[in-house]
Design a protein around this motif. Sequence first.
Motif, PDB file in Angstrom:
ATOM      1  N   LEU A  11       0.841  -1.198   0.000  1.00 21.53           N
ATOM      2  CA  LEU A  11       0.000   0.000   0.000  1.00 21.53           C
ATOM      3  C   LEU A  11       0.877   1.249   0.000  1.00 21.53           C
ATOM      4  O   LEU A  11       0.616   2.211  -0.738  1.00 21.53           O
ATOM      5  N   ASN A  12       1.941   1.233   0.817  1.00 18.44           N
ATOM      6  CA  ASN A  12       2.866   2.365   0.834  1.00 18.44           C
ATOM      7  C   ASN A  12       3.468   2.589  -0.540  1.00 18.44           C
ATOM      8  O   ASN A  12       3.598   3.716  -1.006  1.00 18.44           O
ATOM      9  N   GLY A  13       3.838   1.492  -1.164  1.00 19.23           N
ATOM     10  CA  GLY A  13       4.436   1.581  -2.491  1.00 19.23           C
ATOM     11  C   GLY A  13       3.444   2.147  -3.494  1.00 19.23           C
ATOM     12  O   GLY A  13       3.788   2.985  -4.328  1.00 19.23           O
ATOM     13  N   LEU A  14       2.216   1.695  -3.392  1.00 12.79           N
ATOM     14  CA  LEU A  14       1.178   2.173  -4.298  1.00 12.79           C
ATOM     15  C   LEU A  14       0.945   3.668  -4.091  1.00 12.79           C
ATOM     16  O   LEU A  14       0.819   4.440  -5.047  1.00 12.79           O
ATOM     17  N   GLN A  15       0.916   4.043  -2.823  1.00 12.25           N
ATOM     18  CA  GLN A  15       0.680   5.457  -2.512  1.00 12.25           C
ATOM     19  C   GLN A  15       1.804   6.324  -3.075  1.00 12.25           C
ATOM     20  O   GLN A  15       1.555   7.345  -3.711  1.00 12.25           O
ATOM     21  N   PHE A  16       3.028   5.896  -2.874  1.00 12.69           N
ATOM     22  CA  PHE A  16       4.166   6.626  -3.434  1.00 12.69           C
ATOM     23  C   PHE A  16       4.070   6.640  -4.961  1.00 12.69           C
ATOM     24  O   PHE A  16       4.304   7.654  -5.617  1.00 12.69           O
ATOM     25  N   GLY A  17       3.667   5.488  -5.510  1.00 16.09           N
ATOM     26  CA  GLY A  17       3.536   5.360  -6.959  1.00 16.09           C
ATOM     27  C   GLY A  17       2.525   6.346  -7.530  1.00 16.09           C
ATOM     28  O   GLY A  17       2.793   6.994  -8.537  1.00 16.09           O
ATOM     29  N   LEU A 128      -9.478  13.564   7.688  1.00 18.76           N
ATOM     30  CA  LEU A 128      -8.697  12.456   7.137  1.00 18.76           C
ATOM     31  C   LEU A 128      -7.517  12.091   8.028  1.00 18.76           C
ATOM     32  O   LEU A 128      -6.620  11.369   7.617  1.00 18.76           O
ATOM     33  N   SER A 129      -7.521  12.607   9.262  1.00 17.95           N
ATOM     34  CA  SER A 129      -6.336  12.404  10.080  1.00 17.95           C
ATOM     35  C   SER A 129      -6.326  11.039  10.773  1.00 17.95           C
ATOM     36  O   SER A 129      -5.323  10.651  11.347  1.00 17.95           O
ATOM     37  N   GLY A 130      -7.411  10.313  10.700  1.00 16.96           N
ATOM     38  CA  GLY A 130      -7.467   9.021  11.374  1.00 16.96           C
ATOM     39  C   GLY A 130      -6.913   7.885  10.531  1.00 16.96           C
ATOM     40  O   GLY A 130      -6.174   8.102   9.571  1.00 16.96           O
ATOM     41  N   HIS A 131      -7.259   6.705  10.960  1.00 17.64           N
ATOM     42  CA  HIS A 131      -6.821   5.513  10.232  1.00 17.64           C
ATOM     43  C   HIS A 131      -8.033   4.722   9.777  1.00 17.64           C
ATOM     44  O   HIS A 131      -9.099   4.818  10.358  1.00 17.64           O
ATOM     45  N   ILE A 132      -7.856   3.965   8.735  1.00 19.68           N
ATOM     46  CA  ILE A 132      -8.950   3.091   8.320  1.00 19.68           C
ATOM     47  C   ILE A 132      -8.470   1.652   8.371  1.00 19.68           C
ATOM     48  O   ILE A 132      -7.276   1.368   8.240  1.00 19.68           O
ATOM     49  N   GLN A 133      -9.428   0.761   8.562  1.00 21.56           N
ATOM     50  CA  GLN A 133      -9.130  -0.666   8.638  1.00 21.56           C
ATOM     51  C   GLN A 133      -9.181  -1.197   7.202  1.00 21.56           C
ATOM     52  O   GLN A 133     -10.249  -1.322   6.619  1.00 21.56           O
ATOM     53  N   VAL A 134      -8.013  -1.439   6.617  1.00 26.45           N
ATOM     54  CA  VAL A 134      -7.992  -1.910   5.234  1.00 26.45           C
ATOM     55  C   VAL A 134      -8.310  -3.396   5.195  1.00 26.45           C
ATOM     56  O   VAL A 134      -9.152  -3.864   4.427  1.00 26.45           O
ATOM     57  N   ALA A 145      -4.607   6.730   2.233  1.00 19.24           N
ATOM     58  CA  ALA A 145      -5.559   5.926   1.473  1.00 19.24           C
ATOM     59  C   ALA A 145      -6.278   6.809   0.460  1.00 19.24           C
ATOM     60  O   ALA A 145      -6.496   6.412  -0.698  1.00 19.24           O
ATOM     61  N   VAL A 146      -6.626   8.022   0.891  1.00 20.91           N
ATOM     62  CA  VAL A 146      -7.292   8.951  -0.025  1.00 20.91           C
ATOM     63  C   VAL A 146      -6.371   9.293  -1.193  1.00 20.91           C
ATOM     64  O   VAL A 146      -6.808   9.381  -2.345  1.00 20.91           O
ATOM     65  N   ILE A 147      -5.092   9.465  -0.904  1.00 24.32           N
ATOM     66  CA  ILE A 147      -4.144   9.753  -1.990  1.00 24.32           C
ATOM     67  C   ILE A 147      -4.172   8.629  -3.025  1.00 24.32           C
ATOM     68  O   ILE A 147      -4.219   8.873  -4.229  1.00 24.32           O
ATOM     69  N   ILE A 148      -4.186   7.395  -2.514  1.00 22.39           N
ATOM     70  CA  ILE A 148      -4.223   6.260  -3.445  1.00 22.39           C
ATOM     71  C   ILE A 148      -5.488   6.332  -4.296  1.00 22.39           C
ATOM     72  O   ILE A 148      -5.440   6.220  -5.528  1.00 22.39           O
ATOM     73  N   VAL A 149      -6.609   6.565  -3.646  1.00 20.52           N
ATOM     74  CA  VAL A 149      -7.880   6.581  -4.367  1.00 20.52           C
ATOM     75  C   VAL A 149      -7.901   7.729  -5.378  1.00 20.52           C
ATOM     76  O   VAL A 149      -8.230   7.537  -6.551  1.00 20.52           O
ATOM     77  N   GLY A 206      -0.566  16.741  -7.098  1.00 22.65           N
ATOM     78  CA  GLY A 206       0.449  15.991  -6.367  1.00 22.65           C
ATOM     79  C   GLY A 206       1.035  16.817  -5.238  1.00 22.65           C
ATOM     80  O   GLY A 206       1.151  16.364  -4.099  1.00 22.65           O
ATOM     81  N   GLY A 207       1.366  18.065  -5.557  1.00 20.40           N
ATOM     82  CA  GLY A 207       1.996  18.939  -4.566  1.00 20.40           C
ATOM     83  C   GLY A 207       1.082  19.231  -3.394  1.00 20.40           C
ATOM     84  O   GLY A 207       1.514  19.175  -2.241  1.00 20.40           O
ATOM     85  N   LEU A 208      -0.176  19.504  -3.681  1.00 21.96           N
ATOM     86  CA  LEU A 208      -1.056  19.883  -2.577  1.00 21.96           C
ATOM     87  C   LEU A 208      -1.349  18.687  -1.684  1.00 21.96           C
ATOM     88  O   LEU A 208      -1.558  18.836  -0.480  1.00 21.96           O
ATOM     89  N   MET A 209      -1.364  17.494  -2.284  1.00 20.73           N
ATOM     90  CA  MET A 209      -1.565  16.311  -1.443  1.00 20.73           C
ATOM     91  C   MET A 209      -0.300  15.975  -0.676  1.00 20.73           C
ATOM     92  O   MET A 209      -0.355  15.426   0.425  1.00 20.73           O
ATOM     93  N   ALA A 210       0.867  16.318  -1.273  1.00 19.92           N
ATOM     94  CA  ALA A 210       2.134  16.015  -0.602  1.00 19.92           C
ATOM     95  C   ALA A 210       2.367  16.939   0.585  1.00 19.92           C
ATOM     96  O   ALA A 210       2.997  16.537   1.563  1.00 19.92           O
ATOM     97  N   GLY A 211       1.852  18.176   0.479  1.00 20.85           N
ATOM     98  CA  GLY A 211       2.113  19.185   1.507  1.00 20.85           C
ATOM     99  C   GLY A 211       1.983  18.679   2.931  1.00 20.85           C
ATOM    100  O   GLY A 211       2.924  18.773   3.723  1.00 20.85           O
ATOM    101  N   PRO A 212       0.840  18.119   3.280  1.00 23.78           N
ATOM    102  CA  PRO A 212       0.669  17.706   4.674  1.00 23.78           C
ATOM    103  C   PRO A 212       1.556  16.546   5.131  1.00 23.78           C
ATOM    104  O   PRO A 212       1.728  16.368   6.334  1.00 23.78           O
ATOM    105  N   ILE A 213       2.076  15.745   4.188  1.00 26.96           N
ATOM    106  CA  ILE A 213       2.920  14.647   4.676  1.00 26.96           C
ATOM    107  C   ILE A 213       4.409  14.892   4.460  1.00 26.96           C
ATOM    108  O   ILE A 213       5.231  14.409   5.211  1.00 26.96           O
TER     109      ILE A 213
END
Lengths: 307, 645, 234
Positions: A11-17, A128-134, A145-149, A206-213
């Motif tokens: 999932l991390n890889g996908l998100q980075f991808g 979106l600050s919480g976690h989801i049960q994948v 997860a939202v970034i991936i979606v 990409g940039g605006l989603m990257a900002g918070p992380i």
Amino acid sequence: MNWLLVVEQCLNGLQFGVMLFLMAAGLTLVFGIMNLVNLAHGSLYMVGAYLATAAVTRTGSFLAAVVFALLGTLAIGMLMEVLALRTLYERDHLDQVLATFGLILFFNEAVAIVWGRAALFTAVPSALSGHIQVLPGIRYPAYRAVIIVVGLLVALLLYVVVTRTRLGMLIRAGASNRTMVGALGVNIRLLYTVVFGFGAALAALGGLMAGPIYTVLPGMGEEILIQVFVVIVIGGIGSIRGALAGAVVVGMVDTLGRAFLRPMLSTVIGPSAADNAGPALASMLIYILMAAVLYFRPQGLFPALRG
Amino acid sequence: MSHSGLVGVYLSVHTPRYCTYDAAFAGKLAHPDFQAVRDGLVAQGRHVATLAPDAIVINSCHLIATFPTVVDGTPRHAGVLTAQEAPELIHGVAYDFPGDFELAAALVERGRAAGLPCTLANDVHYPLDYGTVMPVVCYLDRAQRIPVVPISVCLSADLDESFAWGRHIARATAALGRRAAFVASGSVSHKLVRGPERWPGAAEQELDHRLAQLIADGEYDKAWAWLRSVVRQRQLRHLADVLEFRAKPKEASVRVLRLMMILGVVVGLLAGQAARAAETVKIGFITSLSGPAGVIGKHMKDSVELALDHLGRKVGGLDTEVIYGDDQRKPDVGKQLADEMLKKHKVNFVSGIIWSNVMLAVAPTVTGAGTIMVGTNAGPHELSGKMCNELYFTTSWQNDQTPEAMGKYMQDQGINDVYAMAPNYAAGKDMINGFKRYFKGRIVDEVYTKLGQQDYQAEISQLRGKNPKAVFVFYPGDMGIQFLKQYAQAGLRDQIPLYSVYTVDETTLPAVGDAALGNFEARYWSPDLKNEASQRYVADFKKKFGYTPSYYGAQSYDGILLIDSAVRAVKGDLSDKKGMVAAMRKADFKSTRGKFTFNVNHTPIENFYLLRAVKGPGGETEMQIQKTIFENHKDAYYHECPMKW
Amino acid sequence: MTLRLEAVEAAYGLSQVLFGITLEVPAGRVVTLLGRNGMGKTTTVRAVMGLVPIQAGRVHFGGRPLHGLPSYIVARAGLGLVPEGRQVFPNLTVRENLVATAANRRGAAEPWTVERVFELFPHLAARARSLGGTLSGGEQQMLAIGRALMTNPALLILDEATEGLAPLVRSEIWACLERLKQSGLSILLIDKHVGAVTRLGDHHYVLEKGRVVWDGTSAELRTRVDVQHRYLGV
């Protein structure tokens, strides 16, 4: 090795991808269609992050920030195309590299003048600050997860636009023969400006989603830009499908390499040797992959069809 | 230093025994007493190199003409020298350096217009004496690239004529736009003696020291008067020496000596003023100004500027120019910058450097060129240990020291099962090594990530999988911001306590915000440190720049103050490297960390504190000193440093 | 709508190619440009289309000046180009090739549709989903004509439309052009087949080294064996 961990790392890889994909899509379109090497694409990513951060600080609404950053960067991108890049299409790639490198310096300084050199604070939106049960046993940060979606949706949208719409046909037609597209009554300059603007907006996304992380800093676009170039070389220049495939492959290889290469090496060459070789090798993996792709498939995995 | 005219004046002694290649290049001296003089000549050569004059006008008391003063304008001085007076010591010395016909012709023109008997030589066979050739080729310009204009002493000239020549030389070079150096080849204590054991004694040498001191202090009038009296006084002694040694008309021999000295000094007085006015301290300051680490560079640069403000923009009382360079966090770029600063800008000091890998490339380049390096952040263990250097100082710390403090604290707390992470470069390894030197508990895993990495999600997933009790990290700058945010986003902030070094600080806090709350850091300085220098620095910094300074800044501020103390100690004589190093070793300045000392390896011996990120009174997160972990803590590598002082 | 060229001069860089071309394509007529290779026929077409800058002279279409305008505006004025070498978009399917640049800017009452093009060239219908790059030469030529027709032009310009095609395919193209002529479309044609063009064309211009050296009707051209021999190598 724990398989839950493997899933999580995938999932991390996908998100980075998908982050890489958002950058690569615009870059590869511009490269493929306009034959323009735009090093300043990373600057648009940075501009998107800054505009979003500024808007979120001002309005407090993440959604408003998204809209503002996308439209703002779209406009800046189109302006940049009209003012600076148009004259470069007929020049050789070295000229383009020099000119767009100049733009990087310009944007970095401009951003530093407006917002300062220090990193800006920007938080994950509270919803979106919480976690989801994948899966049972895998909790994953909701924001990622939202970034991936979002990334996958954008990929799907782009696929539909490019393959199913008149705009997409013109983009592809322009990639193979821009003169003919013009001679059949299409304003190719305007088309280029629009395409460039949308590429800019994708980078901004990409940039605006990257900002918070990551970090909102002058020069934040350069680090990712190198990896994005690796993505489009692996995927095949000018191809959206290639950009997606390349981005996911690079994201996965890089992430899984960082996570598992050292433990795997230590079973083969011993822990202390792995401690030394592992991190170095992990950071080289995507370049090794690129070299391999260039050797076996110089056109990339999904080369765009050209005239 | 763009002034034309005489920009430097040298009193260069030329006793045959140390004006040989053996003495100059190999340092083989006939007598240990010569060492100081020889070192002085080598220093003169270095000074000439930094001055890079357009021409050298040299007046040797062995280049003798009888009726007119001869100015040698031969465009190329090439030949083989065997000294007329010492063929057994100086023989077969091939020399080949350029001349300056234009300057020589201008000198003769001026001399004639003033009614001074003089003539211009332009002849490759015009014989040069060892007093002209040897100082140049042995010491002043070993590369033999600077054009040289030899000027003779004239046996028929009187004292006034000698004075007049000094003025004409100064004016002619200025009128031509040349930046020239004048070399008087001889000394006040010059005398002709048989055998080195009879060379000038301490009292006589003192005459030269006295003159140098008077000129250095700017006491030109005093120097003038004193010199006149000495010239008169010593006439008789020299007369006696000369009569003993060779049978020459006494009047003539005395004049040889007189002219040499007077010419040199007259010119020295004229030029001394010009050179003093032009004297500037140049400091090359290298840091990362662009890219993700640019904010650190900004903290450092702003602090340098504040230090200059506090010094009235004069380091060591001299006009100061700081040349900033942006290394972009790349060792090769840093090295290029250092080369450029040394060669093009001819800086007197290089300072700055955030990154250890950059420092490892830059420091040897700078010290290798004979220039002083004052590091203000990076502290790779090599430079505090085996690679320590007389010319290398750091105002920060050796990398290991801070994590040692954190390791000590965590050890004392009885914490176990620690997960350690750092970027994969020189400092990252040092940090983990330092940590492990004092932390003896179990380390679950030790992970190195790519320098400049943005996303740590993969590593954080691995970390969670190992379920450690505590995490120790070193992530400076932008890496720290990313790591801390992602650590908090992964929900680990409340689960596994985070201990860090160089990660949560004033450069990262504005962007990290609450994600750092509760973090422990170790540090030698923090804005809340209570001492006068620190409080003044922090207050003035906030006032001028509008943000809170960091230790990166405090170290850089200290760096400039350290340089200031050195330049002050040598009274602005930037060629006196030994004097400056000796002064810097005393750490005699008001450091923001309070009084500290340098260890033998020029690394500070200083206190280290435990810090914690807390909510400040204004609601923003800030660092607060909790307790002292180490007092006067020495680094672990000074034993490996062979330096003795 | 008449296309009129007056003393048009054009150059590639420093080497001038056209030295004052004057010609006219009246509405509803088929006019041909004849001449050996390298005499300036294609350059004339490119100059009209705005693909080569015009150094001097004027181009008017239906009274509207077109010289100096970018090619997409020239095309929008009603000129449909079937270029030399066909230049279909290889990475688009047949249908996409037709649709991508389709337009009816002048509001034709019965605009061309993909179906009408497939009617005209039944071969293409069978290959609607194939990529342009995979078609045979004849199919590509048909596609190029269809693509130009989809812009609903008032004047169709064909540059070597039958070059390199099999005789059977060639006659199919000629037949199609005949039908287009019957429908009232003006055509400017470049071709080497004197026999075929004299059957289809109304007026002919012979170019030699960038100049019009002869022009006349089909009947005149048939009788002028000297012109055919000297300039066309027949």
